[in-house]
Design an enzyme around this catalytic site. Structure first.
Site, mmCIF file in Angstrom:
data_model
loop_
_atom_site.group_PDB
_atom_site.id
_atom_site.type_symbol
_atom_site.label_atom_id
_atom_site.label_comp_id
_atom_site.label_asym_id
_atom_site.label_seq_id
_atom_site.Cartn_x
_atom_site.Cartn_y
_atom_site.Cartn_z
ATOM 1 N N LYS A 58 2.148 -44.074 -66.032
ATOM 2 C CA LYS A 58 2.810 -42.791 -66.288
ATOM 3 C C LYS A 58 2.635 -42.372 -67.748
ATOM 4 C CE LYS A 58 3.068 -43.212 -62.666
ATOM 5 N NZ LYS A 58 2.873 -44.244 -61.644
ATOM 6 N N GLY A 192 -5.962 -44.388 -52.674
ATOM 7 C CA GLY A 192 -4.507 -44.505 -52.523
ATOM 8 C C GLY A 192 -3.829 -44.047 -53.805
ATOM 9 N N GLU A 213 -13.468 -43.817 -50.278
ATOM 10 C CA GLU A 213 -12.325 -44.256 -49.465
ATOM 11 C C GLU A 213 -12.819 -44.628 -48.064
ATOM 12 O OE1 GLU A 213 -8.852 -44.761 -49.642
ATOM 13 O OE2 GLU A 213 -9.139 -45.232 -47.526
ATOM 14 N N HIS A 454 18.917 -20.831 -61.027
ATOM 15 C CA HIS A 454 17.794 -19.890 -61.130
ATOM 16 C C HIS A 454 17.486 -19.646 -62.611
ATOM 17 C CE1 HIS A 454 15.104 -16.572 -60.310
ATOM 18 N NE2 HIS A 454 15.703 -15.929 -61.298
HETATM 19 C C1 LIG Z 1 -1.240 -49.065 -61.463
HETATM 20 C C2 LIG Z 1 0.033 -49.175 -60.685
HETATM 21 C C3 LIG Z 1 0.930 -48.125 -60.705
HETATM 22 C C4 LIG Z 1 2.122 -48.213 -59.997
HETATM 23 N N1 LIG Z 1 2.962 -47.153 -60.039
HETATM 24 C C5 LIG Z 1 4.120 -47.206 -59.349
HETATM 25 C C6 LIG Z 1 5.039 -46.131 -59.410
HETATM 26 O O1 LIG Z 1 4.804 -45.133 -60.090
HETATM 27 N N2 LIG Z 1 6.195 -46.241 -58.710
HETATM 28 C C7 LIG Z 1 6.480 -47.342 -57.950
HETATM 29 O O2 LIG Z 1 7.540 -47.381 -57.324
HETATM 30 N N3 LIG Z 1 5.626 -48.385 -57.877
HETATM 31 C C8 LIG Z 1 4.468 -48.336 -58.561
HETATM 32 N N4 LIG Z 1 3.619 -49.407 -58.522
HETATM 33 C C9 LIG Z 1 4.002 -50.591 -57.707
HETATM 34 C C10 LIG Z 1 5.018 -51.452 -58.467
HETATM 35 O O3 LIG Z 1 4.452 -51.838 -59.703
HETATM 36 C C11 LIG Z 1 5.392 -52.680 -57.660
HETATM 37 O O4 LIG Z 1 5.822 -52.283 -56.375
HETATM 38 C C12 LIG Z 1 6.510 -53.443 -58.335
HETATM 39 O O5 LIG Z 1 6.117 -53.886 -59.611
HETATM 40 C C13 LIG Z 1 6.921 -54.662 -57.495
HETATM 41 O O6 LIG Z 1 7.944 -55.322 -58.155
HETATM 42 P P1 LIG Z 1 8.175 -56.889 -57.947
HETATM 43 O O7 LIG Z 1 9.348 -57.228 -58.795
HETATM 44 O O8 LIG Z 1 8.222 -57.207 -56.525
HETATM 45 O O9 LIG Z 1 6.858 -57.593 -58.508
HETATM 46 P P2 LIG Z 1 6.082 -57.521 -59.898
HETATM 47 O O10 LIG Z 1 6.394 -56.285 -60.633
HETATM 48 O O11 LIG Z 1 4.676 -57.833 -59.590
HETATM 49 O O12 LIG Z 1 6.717 -58.702 -60.752
HETATM 50 C C14 LIG Z 1 6.562 -60.042 -60.409
HETATM 51 C C15 LIG Z 1 6.706 -60.874 -61.655
HETATM 52 O O13 LIG Z 1 6.769 -62.248 -61.279
HETATM 53 C C16 LIG Z 1 5.933 -63.011 -62.135
HETATM 54 N N5 LIG Z 1 5.571 -64.231 -61.422
HETATM 55 C C17 LIG Z 1 4.751 -64.377 -60.354
HETATM 56 N N6 LIG Z 1 4.740 -65.666 -59.950
HETATM 57 C C18 LIG Z 1 5.570 -66.336 -60.794
HETATM 58 C C19 LIG Z 1 5.984 -67.686 -60.885
HETATM 59 N N7 LIG Z 1 5.591 -68.605 -59.999
HETATM 60 N N8 LIG Z 1 6.835 -68.024 -61.893
HETATM 61 C C20 LIG Z 1 7.268 -67.099 -62.783
HETATM 62 N N9 LIG Z 1 6.912 -65.803 -62.733
HETATM 63 C C21 LIG Z 1 6.081 -65.428 -61.737
HETATM 64 C C22 LIG Z 1 4.777 -62.083 -62.417
HETATM 65 O O14 LIG Z 1 4.091 -62.497 -63.576
HETATM 66 C C23 LIG Z 1 5.526 -60.760 -62.610
HETATM 67 O O15 LIG Z 1 5.997 -60.646 -63.932
HETATM 68 C C24 LIG Z 1 2.430 -49.375 -59.248
HETATM 69 C C25 LIG Z 1 1.546 -50.451 -59.241
HETATM 70 C C26 LIG Z 1 0.373 -50.361 -59.947
HETATM 71 C C27 LIG Z 1 -0.555 -51.531 -59.940
#
Ligand SMILES: Cc1cc2nc3c(=O)[nH]c(=O)nc-3n(C[C@H](O)[C@H](O)[C@H](O)COP(=O)(O)OP(=O)(O)OC[C@H]3O[C@@H](n4cnc5c(N)ncnc54)[C@H](O)[C@@H]3O)c2cc1C
Length: 475
Positions: A58, A192, A213, A454
């Site tokens: 963003k 996507g 795609e 408005h």
């Molecule tokens: C380019 C891009 C743009 C995006 N834009 C959006 C958006 O605008 N809006 C939106 O809603 N979603 C967006 N997403 C998706 C969003 O980033 C994810 O859905 C979200 O981050 C998922 O959150 P999470 O906490 O499940 O996992 P993650 O954010 O992936 O966090 C997981 C964390 O766990 C850590 N981890 C993994 N395994 C271990 C372990 N064994 N021990 C310790 N730490 C570990 C990782 O290093 C990471 O820090 C985007 C994704 C990408 C790639």
């Protein structure tokens, strides 16, 4: 000596850190383990979202949009810009500064909520009467014992078979957010959310972008009318999008990347580009977790298997966010994290998947909640539709951004709102009204009768709701 906690969260992305905060608010002794490192090797909690996802994308979308406005749109407002130039290094540094503000903010929230933060990899080491043993491999090795474990380890970009990410020429989201020079020709595989957002950033900064795609329909998950409107707008901007292709080969050498593919007519084609972004989906992070140590079950696709309430096959082990089924969205991960912490406390945490909004931050923005027209047709549901174009809205004209429309879908009998679909300016913000309305099971008439400021873009929402009953006022 092992450290004991009521709740240990593995992963500090939006699913994990929010679950940890809610657990701490509910009075649990809580720890969060996260392994993400910043450039200096220090902790960078916030996961994919903060470090290489939502936030940096963003930041770059905003900067690149300003650049495009300055180059193309300001003159329509009577503003002449001489000698416009791009300082990409500064743009990328600003993006990184925004990321760091968010990392630091999360570290502050851990302190504020008295959450013990461990920087390193957390993995299951065993199970005893006291709870689950979690080994932390970081700057210092630790063993934590947890009564409850919340797995929130997120996901990583999926590579194309035979074309591993080198982050120099073949880029995941990681490399796509940090290209040091604007490529002349940029290829993107996957139209996507991520492919469209990243393609938009680099096109605005001057790259010639071609998106390939595999699916025959553009944005198949969106409402068809909205997807068509968006495709027209992207085409006008110069984004080349080829649908229904099959990728055959990807070859990278010093000159660039050659993608061999079969087009929708079955003809062999080659796309030669300087860089290639591959955004074809994401795979769950479970390898570092050592699920086998405690018998944590994964599903056939490698996600942690959970029920509707994020319970795994093991008592007191939960999983949320990208590492489990459902949409890979930060706000979905957060909602699951809150709900799980509340369930651990004996409360009735709940996530309503019908009202999870989807947003694509391109220009025009695309946002929706609920069902699409094609889903309602397939389900045989009787509905009424109302649409209203931004072109008929005074605020949109004043903004100089009149692309797109708002579309309401409501039950034919009860008038309950079943879906709201937006393509146009600030769709990401406008969708919130629709989410609230659907959460309260409002009718389209409810929105139509509410006073909207408005001139504002939100009047388009009101008018689309009026249009369900064929009584839009300004069109
Ligand atoms: C380019 C891009 C743009 C995006 N834009 C959006 C958006 O605008 N809006 C939106 O809603 N979603 C967006 N997403 C998706 C969003 O980033 C994810 O859905 C979200 O981050 C998922 O959150 P999470 O906490 O499940 O996992 P993650 O954010 O992936 O966090 C997981 C964390 O766990 C850590 N981890 C993994 N395994 C271990 C372990 N064994 N021990 C310790 N730490 C570990 C990782 O290093 C990471 O820090 C985007 C994704 C990408 C790639």
């Amino acid at each position: 000596m092992a450290k004991n906690f009521d709740v240990v969260v593995i992963g500090g992305g939006p699913g994990g850190y929010i679950a940890a905060i809610r657990a701490a608010q509910l009075g649990f002794a809580t720890a969060c383990i996260d392994e993400w490192k910043n450039e200096q090797g220090g902790p960078a909690p916030g996961g994919t979202c903060t470090n290489v996802g939502c936030i940096p994308s963003k930041a770059l979308l905003q900067s690149s949009e300003y650049f495009e406005h300055a180059g193309h749109d300001f003159r329509n407002h009577g503003i002449e810009v001489q000698g416009l130039s791009l300082d990409l290094a500064k743009m990328l540094a600003r993006k990184q500064a925004v990321v760091k503000q968010n990392n630091d903010g999360i570290l502050y929230l851990f302190k504020k909520n008295k959450i013990a933060f461990f920087h390193g990899r957390g993995s299951f080491a065993g199970r005893s009467d006291a709870g689950y043993e979690i080994a932390v491999a970081g700057a210092a090795a630790e063993t934590l014992v947890a009564k409850h474990v919340i797995v929130a380890t997120g996901s990583t970009a999926r590579a194309l078979p035979g074309a591993a990410f080198d982050e120099k020429q073949i880029l995941s989201n990681d490399g796509a957010l940090a290209i040091p020079e604007v490529p002349k020709r940029l290829g993107v595989i996957g139209a996507g959310v991520i492919g469209l957002e990243m393609g938009s950033v680099w096109r605005r900064l001057g790259a010639e972008v071609t998106i390939l795609e595999a699916l025959p329909a553009f944005l198949g998950a969106a409402d068809e009318q909205i997807a068509k409107e968006a495709a027209k707008a992207f085409g006008r901007q110069g984004l080349k999008i080829h649908l229904g292709v099959r990728i055959d080969t990807v070859k990278a050498d010093r000159k660039g990347v050659a993608v061999g593919y079969t087009d929708a007519r079955g003809e062999a084609q080659t796309l030669a580009v300087d860089k290639l972004i591959v955004s074809i989906g994401r795979v769950p992070n479970t390898t570092g977790l050592n699920p086998a140590a405690v018998g944590l079950a994964l599903d056939e696709r490698g996600f942690v298997a959970v029920d509707d309430e994020c319970r795994t096959n093991l008592p007191n082990v939960w999983a949320v966010g990208d590492v489990v089924r459902g949409p890979m969205l930060a706000h979905k991960a957060e909602e699951e994290g809150v709900a799980v912490a509340e369930r651990i406390a004996g409360q009735h945490g709940h996530v309503n998947f019908n009202t999870v909004p989807w947003v694509i931050y391109t220009s025009p923005e695309i946002a929706w909640v609920g069902q699409t027209e094609q889903q309602l047709k397939a389900a045989g549901r009787a509905y009424r539709a109302g649409t209203f174009p931004f072109a008929a809205n005074g605020r949109a004209r004043a903004l100089g951004d009149t692309t797109g429309l708002v579309k309401f879908l409501a039950d034919a009998k009860s008038d309950e709102i079943l879906g709201v679909h937006i393509v146009g300016p600030l769709a990401s913000e406008l969708i919130a009204e629709a989410v609230v309305a659907m959460e309260f099971r409002a009718s389209s008439e409810d929105i139509a009768r509410i006073c909207h400021a408005h001139p504002s873009l939100s009047e388009v929402t009101k008018e689309a709701a009026l249009a369900v009953d064929k009584r839009a006022l300004n069109f």
